[in-house]
Design a protein around this motif. Sequence first.
Motif, PDB file in Angstrom:
ATOM      1  N   VAL A 242      45.392  45.329  33.956  1.00 17.64           N
ATOM      2  CA  VAL A 242      44.056  44.825  33.598  1.00 17.64           C
ATOM      3  C   VAL A 242      42.985  45.538  34.407  1.00 17.64           C
ATOM      4  O   VAL A 242      41.958  45.958  33.861  1.00 17.64           O
ATOM      5  CB  VAL A 242      43.994  43.288  33.823  1.00 17.64           C
ATOM      6  N   LYS A 243      43.207  45.694  35.706  1.00 21.37           N
ATOM      7  CA  LYS A 243      42.247  46.400  36.565  1.00 21.37           C
ATOM      8  C   LYS A 243      42.051  47.841  36.093  1.00 21.37           C
ATOM      9  O   LYS A 243      40.920  48.339  35.998  1.00 21.37           O
ATOM     10  CB  LYS A 243      42.739  46.396  38.012  1.00 21.37           C
ATOM     11  N   ALA A 244      43.167  48.519  35.803  1.00 20.13           N
ATOM     12  CA  ALA A 244      43.099  49.931  35.381  1.00 20.13           C
ATOM     13  C   ALA A 244      42.349  50.089  34.069  1.00 20.13           C
ATOM     14  O   ALA A 244      41.673  51.110  33.850  1.00 20.13           O
ATOM     15  CB  ALA A 244      44.516  50.492  35.262  1.00 20.13           C
ATOM     16  N   ASN A 245      42.427  49.077  33.205  1.00 22.35           N
ATOM     17  CA  ASN A 245      41.777  49.145  31.893  1.00 22.35           C
ATOM     18  C   ASN A 245      40.354  48.594  31.898  1.00 22.35           C
ATOM     19  O   ASN A 245      39.709  48.516  30.846  1.00 22.35           O
ATOM     20  CB  ASN A 245      42.607  48.391  30.854  1.00 22.35           C
ATOM     21  N   GLY A 246      39.877  48.214  33.077  1.00 20.90           N
ATOM     22  CA  GLY A 246      38.498  47.750  33.173  1.00 20.90           C
ATOM     23  C   GLY A 246      38.284  46.292  32.822  1.00 20.90           C
ATOM     24  O   GLY A 246      37.141  45.843  32.663  1.00 20.90           O
ATOM     25  N   GLY A 247      39.360  45.524  32.687  1.00 16.11           N
ATOM     26  CA  GLY A 247      39.224  44.092  32.405  1.00 16.11           C
ATOM     27  C   GLY A 247      38.864  43.323  33.659  1.00 16.11           C
ATOM     28  O   GLY A 247      38.994  43.820  34.779  1.00 16.11           O
ATOM     29  N   LYS A 248      38.391  42.104  33.459  1.00 13.69           N
ATOM     30  CA  LYS A 248      38.017  41.251  34.586  1.00 13.69           C
ATOM     31  C   LYS A 248      39.154  40.299  34.935  1.00 13.69           C
ATOM     32  O   LYS A 248      39.836  39.791  34.049  1.00 13.69           O
ATOM     33  CB  LYS A 248      36.757  40.445  34.249  1.00 13.69           C
ATOM     34  N   ILE A 249      39.325  40.088  36.221  1.00 12.16           N
ATOM     35  CA  ILE A 249      40.297  39.110  36.699  1.00 12.16           C
ATOM     36  C   ILE A 249      39.537  37.849  37.073  1.00 12.16           C
ATOM     37  O   ILE A 249      38.687  37.854  37.970  1.00 12.16           O
ATOM     38  CB  ILE A 249      41.097  39.661  37.891  1.00 12.16           C
ATOM     39  N   ILE A 250      39.825  36.769  36.342  1.00 13.51           N
ATOM     40  CA  ILE A 250      39.184  35.479  36.574  1.00 13.51           C
ATOM     41  C   ILE A 250      40.193  34.565  37.247  1.00 13.51           C
ATOM     42  O   ILE A 250      41.215  34.203  36.657  1.00 13.51           O
ATOM     43  CB  ILE A 250      38.696  34.831  35.254  1.00 13.51           C
ATOM     44  N   SER A 251      39.919  34.209  38.476  1.00  7.71           N
ATOM     45  CA  SER A 251      40.826  33.351  39.236  1.00  7.71           C
ATOM     46  C   SER A 251      40.531  31.886  38.941  1.00  7.71           C
ATOM     47  O   SER A 251      39.374  31.468  38.924  1.00  7.71           O
ATOM     48  CB  SER A 251      40.641  33.622  40.730  1.00  7.71           C
ATOM     49  N   VAL A 252      41.574  31.115  38.692  1.00  2.00           N
ATOM     50  CA  VAL A 252      41.421  29.675  38.483  1.00  2.00           C
ATOM     51  C   VAL A 252      41.711  28.983  39.810  1.00  2.00           C
ATOM     52  O   VAL A 252      42.862  28.816  40.202  1.00  2.00           O
ATOM     53  CB  VAL A 252      42.348  29.159  37.368  1.00  2.00           C
TER      54      VAL A 252
END
Length: 341
Positions: A242-252
């Motif tokens: 996800v990081k490599a593809n530019g997506g956001k990591i949303i922590s719950v």
Amino acid sequence: MNVNEFDFNLPEELIAQTPLRERTASRLLVLNKQTRRIEHKYFYNIKKYLKKGDCLVLNDTRVLPARLYGMKEDTGGKIEVLLLHQSENDTWETLVKPARKVKLGTIISFGNGKLKAICTKTEEHGGRELKFIYNGVFYEILDELGEMPLPPYIKEQLPEKERYQTVFAREKGSAAAPTAGLHFTTELLEEIKELGVEIAYITLHVGLGTFRPVSVEDIENHQMHSEFYRMSKTTADTLNRVKANGGKIISVGTTSTRTLETIARDHQAFKETSGWTDIFIYPPYEFKAIDGLITNFHLPKSTLIMLVSALAGKNAVLHAYEQAVQKKYRFFSFGDAMLII
């Protein structure tokens, strides 16, 4: 930085004592950390803020019914025990009340002798190491005799134990729920997946330090408690992709956040690993893992509001909390939610 900088006025009636009937019916305050714009929504609107290619990270820890009520075998005196951490086999680190009555060798009986414990070590502040004696399966006995260890600010009894568990809870070991995850239903998670959002799981077993206040004026002198965490290879691979593809990591939740930031700090990437973390996140802190956060509303002067302030800015967070108080949001474990994006 002084602890009083994270104080705010909270009317006691805003502390939620019971969960809502519908998990997704909680209110949702959305704070944009760049523009500081605030929106007032409901939790079921969360899908609007998640995009294909993003990843939602959930803590799959399961709360133990870790509060036990028993009596001393020799005197019949009443004893309350709170399980904190299983150190080995049937030996647990615990907190007991009243601690002065439990000395080395003291035997405590629970459920008319169905479960017994002998004190094998004494520590300060009510800490006791107990070795449990029983016939059968320990966790089955605990489910029968134990109560959910609700936070001290919740005064009402919880009629359904599962309402203090997330719908995805599976790894036994927490002394408290990762409460940001309580707002999700299985149906909502499926709808989020259908948007093309990845769902990943980590484990962090929440300790009682979560509820301990910061007792020092200078927050840099505060010592965090350690909590056990684990990340699987599947989750690590997902997050790196996800990081490599530019997506956001949303922590719950703050528990997921502390796990992700610990691993990113120690390994400069996500990897399969486990260990203990005492990471303390407060302003100024440069986040290495997460891009957004779903969280509940926290206690004044707590380490949790400090973490949130590190992500969105102290002034922006305190302003959002002022609005939440004005609009009578529900606070703490069974309260409403906040999304920082």
